[in-house]
Structure formats: C-alpha cells, structure tokens
Design an enzyme around this catalytic site. Structure first.
Site, PDB file in Angstrom:
ATOM      1  N   CYS A 171      50.261  15.588   4.970  1.00 17.75           N
ATOM      2  CA  CYS A 171      49.066  14.850   5.395  1.00 17.75           C
ATOM      3  C   CYS A 171      48.052  15.726   6.122  1.00 17.75           C
ATOM      4  CB  CYS A 171      49.480  13.672   6.259  1.00 17.75           C
ATOM      5  SG  CYS A 171      50.606  12.586   5.376  1.00 17.75           S
ATOM      6  N   ARG A 226      57.272  19.639   2.342  1.00 18.80           N
ATOM      7  CA  ARG A 226      55.959  19.990   1.798  1.00 18.80           C
ATOM      8  C   ARG A 226      55.058  20.570   2.898  1.00 18.80           C
ATOM      9  NH1 ARG A 226      54.366  14.455  -0.964  1.00 18.80           N
ATOM     10  NH2 ARG A 226      55.298  13.768   0.992  1.00 18.80           N
TER      11      ARG A 226
HETATM   12  C1  UGA Z   1      50.534  11.890  10.039  1.00 17.94           C
HETATM   13  C2  UGA Z   1      49.894  10.920  11.030  1.00 17.94           C
HETATM   14  O1  UGA Z   1      50.507  11.031  12.308  1.00 17.94           O
HETATM   15  C3  UGA Z   1      50.016   9.482  10.520  1.00 17.94           C
HETATM   16  O2  UGA Z   1      49.323   8.609  11.398  1.00 17.94           O
HETATM   17  C4  UGA Z   1      49.411   9.404   9.117  1.00 17.94           C
HETATM   18  O3  UGA Z   1      49.519   8.100   8.588  1.00 17.94           O
HETATM   19  C5  UGA Z   1      50.116  10.372   8.206  1.00 17.94           C
HETATM   20  O4  UGA Z   1      49.978  11.706   8.739  1.00 17.94           O
HETATM   21  C6  UGA Z   1      49.500  10.277   6.835  1.00 17.94           C
HETATM   22  O5  UGA Z   1      48.329  10.654   6.679  1.00 17.94           O
HETATM   23  O6  UGA Z   1      50.112   9.695   5.921  1.00 17.94           O
HETATM   24  P1  UGA Z   1      53.022  12.757   9.574  1.00 17.94           P
HETATM   25  O7  UGA Z   1      52.389  13.740   8.634  1.00 17.94           O
HETATM   26  O8  UGA Z   1      54.218  11.997   9.145  1.00 17.94           O
HETATM   27  O9  UGA Z   1      51.925  11.646  10.004  1.00 17.94           O
HETATM   28  O10 UGA Z   1      53.458  13.572  10.853  1.00 17.94           O
HETATM   29  P2  UGA Z   1      53.052  13.734  12.379  1.00 17.94           P
HETATM   30  O11 UGA Z   1      54.110  13.152  13.214  1.00 17.94           O
HETATM   31  O12 UGA Z   1      51.673  13.289  12.627  1.00 17.94           O
HETATM   32  O13 UGA Z   1      53.149  15.333  12.519  1.00 17.94           O
HETATM   33  C7  UGA Z   1      52.329  16.179  11.728  1.00 17.94           C
HETATM   34  C8  UGA Z   1      52.611  17.635  12.037  1.00 17.94           C
HETATM   35  O14 UGA Z   1      52.109  17.968  13.329  1.00 17.94           O
HETATM   36  C9  UGA Z   1      54.085  18.029  12.075  1.00 17.94           C
HETATM   37  O15 UGA Z   1      54.228  19.282  11.444  1.00 17.94           O
HETATM   38  C10 UGA Z   1      54.408  18.139  13.547  1.00 17.94           C
HETATM   39  O16 UGA Z   1      55.451  19.033  13.814  1.00 17.94           O
HETATM   40  C11 UGA Z   1      53.087  18.662  14.080  1.00 17.94           C
HETATM   41  N1  UGA Z   1      52.869  18.367  15.517  1.00 17.94           N
HETATM   42  C12 UGA Z   1      52.747  17.092  15.940  1.00 17.94           C
HETATM   43  C13 UGA Z   1      52.760  19.423  16.419  1.00 17.94           C
HETATM   44  O17 UGA Z   1      52.846  20.606  16.049  1.00 17.94           O
HETATM   45  N2  UGA Z   1      52.521  19.131  17.738  1.00 17.94           N
HETATM   46  C14 UGA Z   1      52.383  17.865  18.174  1.00 17.94           C
HETATM   47  O18 UGA Z   1      52.159  17.678  19.394  1.00 17.94           O
HETATM   48  C15 UGA Z   1      52.511  16.817  17.273  1.00 17.94           C
END
Ligand code: UGA
Length: 476
Positions: A276, A343
């Site tokens: 995403c 991914r």
């Molecule tokens: C994200 C959004 O949070 C959702 O709201 C959205 O619906 C989704 O994309 C989408 O577009 O379908 P997701 O990709 O499942 O969800 O994961 P996240 O929990 O948002 O994390 C994304 C990335 O950021 C991960 O690699 C995580 O490790 C990283 N991250 C997250 C950090 O490096 N630091 C943080 O503080 C938070």
C-alpha cells in the site's frame, strides 16, 4: 442486502466476510482459479488473523459464497470492486483490472446496480467508471458509482472493518448514499455479533463521513501518504539522533504527547513496505504532477524510505567489518508482523544487499516463509529463530513479531558465533539483551554493549548529508 465483492485479495476477502458477518448475503468472486478453488474448498489463500474463522462461520449459515466474476455480477444489488491496482513502471496505478471489471459489469448487468470502488484508485476514477459503464452497457443497465475507500491494515483487517474509526463514502446521488448507509448501518451502530470479542471494548461509534466521489478517493491517497510521511520524518529524526547521541524513542515519545501530533506511526526502522504505502505514495505524486501540483514533499518521503535499507546495511557492515562469508540470522521477512505478505518488504532489498556482499542468510519468519521462497530462493529457511541463529555472526531483526520478544537469550547466546543483535525495528529492550551478553545495535538509539549503560555516540558519522562530530555537538 444482496452484495457482491469482486476480487478476493486481503481487502476483498475481508470485505466479503465481514459484510456477511453483519448480515448481508454476499457473493465473492476471484479470477485466479487456483485461489478460487482453495476458497471454495474451505482453504485460505492468505494469513490474516480471525478471517478464516469468520469465513467458516458465514459460509456455514449460507451468507457467503465464492465463484466467478460473472456470477458475482449477476448476484449483487451492490457490487464492491476490490481488484488490485498495482504500480506501473512510471508510478501510476495500473487500472487494467478495474477497467476489465467495469466492462464486464456493463456487458452483463441489467436493472439498477450500485457499483462501489473499494480498491485504492486515483482521484476521478469514479468519473471514468461512469463514462465507461455508459459506453459499454448493452442490457439497459442503470447504475450509480460510489467510492468507499478501505482503511484496513493487514494483520488487523477484520477488527479494522468491524470496529473502524471512520467509514468514508463518496456518492454523487442520494440513492447511492442511502444504499451505502444501509449496508454499513450495523457497523455504524455497532450492532452485530462480533466474531472477535465476546465483549467488545467500549469505543466511540464510527463516524460515517459522506462526501463526493472525488473527495473520497483523495481521502484514501492523502491518508496513506500522510502516514508514510510521518514514518519518513521520524526516520530522519532517528538519523539525526544517531549523529548527535540522542534517543529517538524518547524524542518520539515527547513529540507524540502533543495531541496534534499523536504517538502513532512514529516508530523508526528500516522503512515502510507492503503493497500500500510505497505504491500509494508514488501514485499520489503522479496524480499531483498530472494535475500541475508540485508535491515534491512526497518525493522526499519516498527517497528517505528508499535509503533506509542501505543505512541499515551500513550498521551491519560497521559491526561485522567484512560481511563476506558471515552468517546472518535474519528474523522476519514479512513487511510487518501478523501477516504473511512480503510484497515490497524491506527484507527483500536487505537480503539482496547481504547476498551481494557475500553473506550467508539463514532466515526465519513465523508466517511469511512460504511466500518469501518464490522471491528469495537463495537463502536458507529455518524452522525457528534458534535454528537461524546457529553459528550466526549477527542476529538481524527485520519484522517485529511478538515471538522475538519471548526468545530465550541464554539459549541464543550458546547458539551464536558472535553475540550481536542488529534490531531494525527497535523492538527489544536494550538492557535485557545486553544483560544476556549481546552487543545491541538499533535505530536512532545509542549502541549498547554488555556491561555498559547506553551512552551517547561519540564517533564522527555521516548520515544522509548530516556530517557532525557528535562529541563536539554535545559539548556545545
Ligand atoms: C496501510 C494503512 O495503514 C491502512 O489504513 C490502509 O488501508 C492500507 O495501507 C491500504 O492502503 O490498504 P498496511 O499496509 O497494512 O496498511 O500497513 P501499516 O500498518 O500501515 O504499515 C505500513 C508500513 O509502515 C509497514 O512496513 C510498517 O512496518 C511501517 N511502519 C508503520 C513503520 O515503519 N513505522 C511506523 O511507525 C508504522
């Protein structure tokens, strides 16, 4: 209501299962025949907490069926489009699958249908869909097109669907808005049998935000891009902390106490991944460019993220001196915990960099190894964090699985060649790890060695354009 969901990826499958859970009669289609037959036979193509149980329950009472796109089009009064929108080489979202579904609906559906885009799409896709449907419609189809972006995080998607903070709909007719309200009423009122909690934690009822289609489409891209920006921001702060001898955890805590900033998404690490954020930031930049708006701010967000893995490899290099021939225990392959999704995971770039330098990689991930095998064939897959650590010169943490918080460090101390942990997610307690005899390197925090209290870095560092002698900065 009779609802169809086209596309059984993690968004489509969660949507289908949860809409059935709250009382709708759902038909979910999948074009990948292998995946479809797995679903029809009670199997699961992805790992997502709670999803399998919900699907089992709603299939048992006949509220969810799986089949072809044609059957789905024939079934639903409302049709959710949940097909993929992967990135093209130029960063644009590839709308091929969406176009294909629109054409199929136009050719096969008759009567009135509400067509809902749930896939993440560029702004004005709703307009294109309307145009396309009217051009190709042959059976006197009457329709509304609405946008209903999802905010589901992998790993917590069932909970996010059933207990959301907000439900956003973009509808340009009262009929479409009313139908979407009807579909989501059980969630807005939080009146359904919750498959996760026996007693749902008290929280505010979700806000139902109704807007026009273009604004709803923008809300999704703007939200993901903003969160990605927050991560890149704290990653740059972490770089600065490493140079000046500060602790990014404390800095983030201090920032997060301001309610205007908030503590979420301020965890530094080896960068954001998944299907995403990387693609949505790219697509949003392209949308802005094509609209004549300079959104170079987001280009920086991307660049900072792309440099994260290299910055992390530099940490490993600094500790190991020569990487060639060294055994690396790699803990975690999924782009984040509680998913098997690899991914755009930082692990992919990291493994490539380590292999290029001649390291041997022994990896362990609780869920993602099957999916990783096809994209990372040249590493050894282990059955536990201990097996991966056997004879290792470094334990490198890439994904913050809970399991890694519970390991037996005394056992690991005996297994490794060298007691070194390089933690790309700042998930461990430095004092605990060093007490067990490990040298502990993390992100944006001082390096800690056994028997030493964390102390400020005193070396000369060069981090992304910042070159300072930390000791002299601290002395000022
Ligand atoms: C994200 C959004 O949070 C959702 O709201 C959205 O619906 C989704 O994309 C989408 O577009 O379908 P997701 O990709 O499942 O969800 O994961 P996240 O929990 O948002 O994390 C994304 C990335 O950021 C991960 O690699 C995580 O490790 C990283 N991250 C997250 C950090 O490096 N630091 C943080 O503080 C938070």
């Amino acid at each position: 209501m009779k609802v169809s969901v086209i596309g059984a990826g993690y968004v489509g499958l969660t949507t289908a299962a949860c809409l059935a859970q709250i009382g709708h009669d759902v038909f979910c289609s999948e074009s990948d025949v292998e995946k479809l037959s797995k679903l029809q036979n009670g199997g699961m193509p992805i790992f997502e907490p709670h999803l399998q149980d919900v699907i089992k329950g709603v299939r048992k009472v006949g509220r969810l069926r799986f089949g072809s796109t044609e059957e789905a089009i024939a079934w639903g009064d409302a049709i959710f489009i949940c097909v993929g929108t992967p990135p093209l080489a130029n960063g644009d979202a590839d709308l091929c699958a969406i176009e294909g579904v629109a054409r199929a609906i136009a050719k096969r559906a008759s009567g009135y249908r509400l067509i809902i885009e749930k896939s993440t799409v560029p702004v004005q896709t709703g307009g294109q869909l309307r145009k396309h449907l009217s051009v190709h419609s042959t059976n006197g189809l009457r329709y509304d097109v609405a946008s209903n972006p999802e905010f589901l995080r992998e790993g917590t998607s069932v909970e996010d669907f059933l207990h959301p903070d907000r439900i956003v709909i973009g509808a340009d007719s009262p009929r479409a808005a009313d139908l979407l309200h009807e579909i989501y009423e059980p969630i807005v009122k939080q009146r359904f049998t919750c498959p996760i909690h026996s007693d749902c934690p008290k929280r505010k009822d979700p806000t139902f935000l109704a807007t026009d289609t273009n604004s709803a489409e923008l809300i999704k891209h703007a939200s993901n891009s903003f969160l990605a920006m927050k991560i890149s921001f704290i990653n740059m702060v972490a770089n600065l902390c490493e140079v000046v001898g500060a602790d990014v955890t404390k800095v983030a805590e201090g920032m997060g106490l301001d309610p205007r900033i908030g503590p979420a998404f301020l965890n530094p690490g080896i960068g954001f991944g998944g299907f995403c954020f990387p693609k949505d930031v790219q697509a949003f930049v392209r949308i802005a460019e094509k609209s004549g708006c300079d959104f170079s701010l987001l280009r920086e967000v991307e660049k900072i993220n792309q440099r994260r893995v290299e910055h992390f490899v530099e940490k490993i290099r600094k500790e190991l001196w020569v990487v060639r021939g060294k055994k690396i225990a790699l803990w975690g392959l999924a782009f984040k915990p509680n998913t098997d999704d690899v991914r755009f995971a930082p692990s992919l770039t990291l493994v490539k960099a380590l292999l290029d330098e001649g390291a041997e990689v022994n990896a362990y991930d609780p869920e993602a190894m099957e999916k990783a095998k096809s994209v990372l064939p040249n590493i050894t897959y282990c059955s536990s964090p201990y097996e991966a650590a056997e004879g290792a010169d470094a334990i490198v943490i890439v994904t913050e699985w809970d399991e890694f918080r519970q390991v037996d460090w005394d056992r690991l101390r005996l297994a490794v060649e060298r007691p070194l942990v390089v933690d790309g997610r700042n998930m461990l307690d430095a004092a605990e790890v060093t007490r067990r005899g490990f040298h502990y390197v993390s992100v944006g925090r001082p390096v800690v060695t056994p028997g030493q209290l964390p102390s400020a870095a005193k070396d000369v560092h060069s981090v992304e354009g910042v070159q300072v002698e930390a000791a002299s900065v601290l002395a000022k």
